[in-house]
Design a protein around this motif. Sequence first.
Motif, PDB file in Angstrom:
ATOM      1  N   THR A  80     -63.361  46.123 -33.696  1.00 18.23           N
ATOM      2  CA  THR A  80     -64.188  46.507 -34.835  1.00 18.23           C
ATOM      3  C   THR A  80     -65.659  46.298 -34.506  1.00 18.23           C
ATOM      4  N   GLN A  81     -66.490  47.290 -34.849  1.00 16.94           N
ATOM      5  CA  GLN A  81     -67.920  47.205 -34.596  1.00 16.94           C
ATOM      6  C   GLN A  81     -68.690  47.821 -35.763  1.00 16.94           C
ATOM      7  N   LEU A  82     -70.016  47.743 -35.688  1.00 18.17           N
ATOM      8  CA  LEU A  82     -70.873  48.394 -36.674  1.00 18.17           C
ATOM      9  C   LEU A  82     -70.871  49.896 -36.407  1.00 18.17           C
ATOM     10  N   GLY A  83     -70.458  50.666 -37.400  1.00 16.03           N
ATOM     11  CA  GLY A  83     -70.428  52.115 -37.261  1.00 16.03           C
ATOM     12  C   GLY A  83     -71.586  52.758 -38.005  1.00 16.03           C
ATOM     13  N   ILE A  84     -72.098  53.852 -37.458  1.00 17.99           N
ATOM     14  CA  ILE A  84     -73.181  54.609 -38.075  1.00 17.99           C
ATOM     15  C   ILE A  84     -72.796  56.083 -38.019  1.00 17.99           C
ATOM     16  N   THR A  85     -72.796  56.746 -39.171  1.00 17.49           N
ATOM     17  CA  THR A  85     -72.531  58.179 -39.189  1.00 17.49           C
ATOM     18  C   THR A  85     -73.660  58.885 -39.921  1.00 17.49           C
ATOM     19  N   GLY A  86     -73.811  60.144 -39.620  1.00 20.38           N
ATOM     20  CA  GLY A  86     -74.816  60.950 -40.293  1.00 20.38           C
ATOM     21  C   GLY A  86     -74.295  62.352 -40.542  1.00 20.38           C
ATOM     22  N   THR A  87     -74.770  62.971 -41.598  1.00 20.04           N
ATOM     23  CA  THR A  87     -74.438  64.358 -41.909  1.00 20.04           C
ATOM     24  C   THR A  87     -75.715  65.099 -42.270  1.00 20.04           C
ATOM     25  N   PHE A  88     -75.913  66.248 -41.659  1.00 17.02           N
ATOM     26  CA  PHE A  88     -76.988  67.155 -42.067  1.00 17.02           C
ATOM     27  C   PHE A  88     -76.337  68.376 -42.696  1.00 17.02           C
ATOM     28  N   MET A  89     -76.656  68.637 -43.959  1.00 21.92           N
ATOM     29  CA  MET A  89     -76.042  69.738 -44.685  1.00 21.92           C
ATOM     30  C   MET A  89     -76.735  71.053 -44.339  1.00 21.92           C
ATOM     31  N   LEU A  90     -76.001  71.936 -43.654  1.00 24.47           N
ATOM     32  CA  LEU A  90     -76.514  73.261 -43.319  1.00 24.47           C
ATOM     33  C   LEU A  90     -76.522  74.158 -44.552  1.00 24.47           C
ATOM     34  N   THR A  91     -75.479  74.042 -45.367  1.00 26.08           N
ATOM     35  CA  THR A  91     -75.364  74.752 -46.642  1.00 26.08           C
ATOM     36  C   THR A  91     -74.849  73.742 -47.659  1.00 26.08           C
ATOM     37  N   ASP A  92     -74.538  74.178 -48.873  1.00 29.00           N
ATOM     38  CA  ASP A  92     -73.972  73.262 -49.865  1.00 29.00           C
ATOM     39  C   ASP A  92     -72.577  72.784 -49.488  1.00 29.00           C
ATOM     40  N   ASN A  93     -71.892  73.495 -48.588  1.00 30.66           N
ATOM     41  CA  ASN A  93     -70.504  73.162 -48.241  1.00 30.66           C
ATOM     42  C   ASN A  93     -70.257  72.908 -46.761  1.00 30.66           C
ATOM     43  N   ILE A  94     -71.232  73.155 -45.899  1.00 31.43           N
ATOM     44  CA  ILE A  94     -71.061  72.991 -44.461  1.00 31.43           C
ATOM     45  C   ILE A  94     -72.100  72.007 -43.931  1.00 31.43           C
ATOM     46  N   ILE A 153     -73.197  69.226 -40.396  1.00 28.86           N
ATOM     47  CA  ILE A 153     -73.003  68.749 -39.029  1.00 28.86           C
ATOM     48  C   ILE A 153     -72.915  67.236 -39.080  1.00 28.86           C
ATOM     49  N   GLY A 154     -71.825  66.662 -38.537  1.00 26.26           N
ATOM     50  CA  GLY A 154     -71.617  65.221 -38.590  1.00 26.26           C
ATOM     51  C   GLY A 154     -71.765  64.566 -37.229  1.00 26.26           C
ATOM     52  N   LEU A 155     -72.236  63.329 -37.223  1.00 30.39           N
ATOM     53  CA  LEU A 155     -72.370  62.544 -36.003  1.00 30.39           C
ATOM     54  C   LEU A 155     -71.795  61.161 -36.237  1.00 30.39           C
ATOM     55  N   LEU A 156     -70.925  60.717 -35.322  1.00 27.94           N
ATOM     56  CA  LEU A 156     -70.387  59.358 -35.336  1.00 27.94           C
ATOM     57  C   LEU A 156     -70.976  58.586 -34.169  1.00 27.94           C
ATOM     58  N   ALA A 157     -71.560  57.411 -34.458  1.00 31.02           N
ATOM     59  CA  ALA A 157     -72.069  56.515 -33.423  1.00 31.02           C
ATOM     60  C   ALA A 157     -71.703  55.083 -33.822  1.00 31.02           C
ATOM     61  N   ALA A 158     -71.917  54.144 -32.907  1.00 30.13           N
ATOM     62  CA  ALA A 158     -71.543  52.754 -33.189  1.00 30.13           C
ATOM     63  C   ALA A 158     -72.160  51.844 -32.146  1.00 30.13           C
ATOM     64  N   THR A 159     -72.159  50.545 -32.450  1.00 29.57           N
ATOM     65  CA  THR A 159     -72.441  49.584 -31.396  1.00 29.57           C
ATOM     66  C   THR A 159     -71.256  49.598 -30.428  1.00 29.57           C
ATOM     67  N   PRO A 160     -71.460  49.190 -29.166  1.00 29.94           N
ATOM     68  CA  PRO A 160     -70.392  49.333 -28.161  1.00 29.94           C
ATOM     69  C   PRO A 160     -69.096  48.628 -28.559  1.00 29.94           C
ATOM     70  N   PHE A 161     -68.001  49.355 -28.433  1.00 25.62           N
ATOM     71  CA  PHE A 161     -66.679  48.775 -28.661  1.00 25.62           C
ATOM     72  C   PHE A 161     -66.223  48.045 -27.393  1.00 25.62           C
TER      73      PHE A 161
END
Length: 221
Positions: free
Chosen positions: A67-81, A83-91
């Motif tokens: 288990t580690q610190l997780g960081i995710t992000g989403t940029f909304m291209l439209t109201d329904n679509i 782009i997601g990114l998953l990152a974290a401190t090293p596992f």
Amino acid sequence: MSRFTIQLAAGLLLAPALLAASVAQAHEAGDVIVRVGAAVVDPQESSSNVFVGGANTGLEVGVDSNTQLGITGTFMLTDNIGIGLLAATPFSHDIELKGAGRFASIKHLPPTVTLQYFPMAKSSAWQPYVGAGLNYTMFFSEDLSSNAEGAGFSSLDLDDSWGYALEAGMDYKLTEQVYLNAAVWYADIDTTANFRTAGIPSKVDVEIDPMVYMASIGYKF
């Protein structure tokens, strides 16, 4: 002008603002949502047998969870679509040589990019989503255990991995900017561990294929 008339006029002026607040949007085009929380990598591994100089030893390896610190992000291209990114401190994971004890410890980073679909209307406080994309896993800090080194193992190195990723998650709006989130990913991670046994080139192929679980707090910019 009577006091009642003044109150009525004020109410009529405030009504549009109150109505706008009541139907304030959740996710819409242009939004950026950043989430921070606990992420668990739970390998569903299977491995080939360990080969030493081409000879099959009959031994397999296992990988534990972390288990580690997780960081995710989403940029909304439209109201329904989005782009997601998953990152974290090293596992960090221990590798076990089944039947022979702890073999090594490793670290990895699994950045994952997905195309996400949010089916609900942008006015909904509940925003479930699904996604699919690409995972890149970089292995480093491959350290053999003292017992493994004492048994003649050396020079451990794991190949980096490219594979597909699938995800499902849910955002729930607490305020205009703050969200609760729960998400799960499946990542296709395959690697070959190369090492030496008493100087003889050795290897084992491992399908790690983890489930990744994360609970987090999100903030919308």
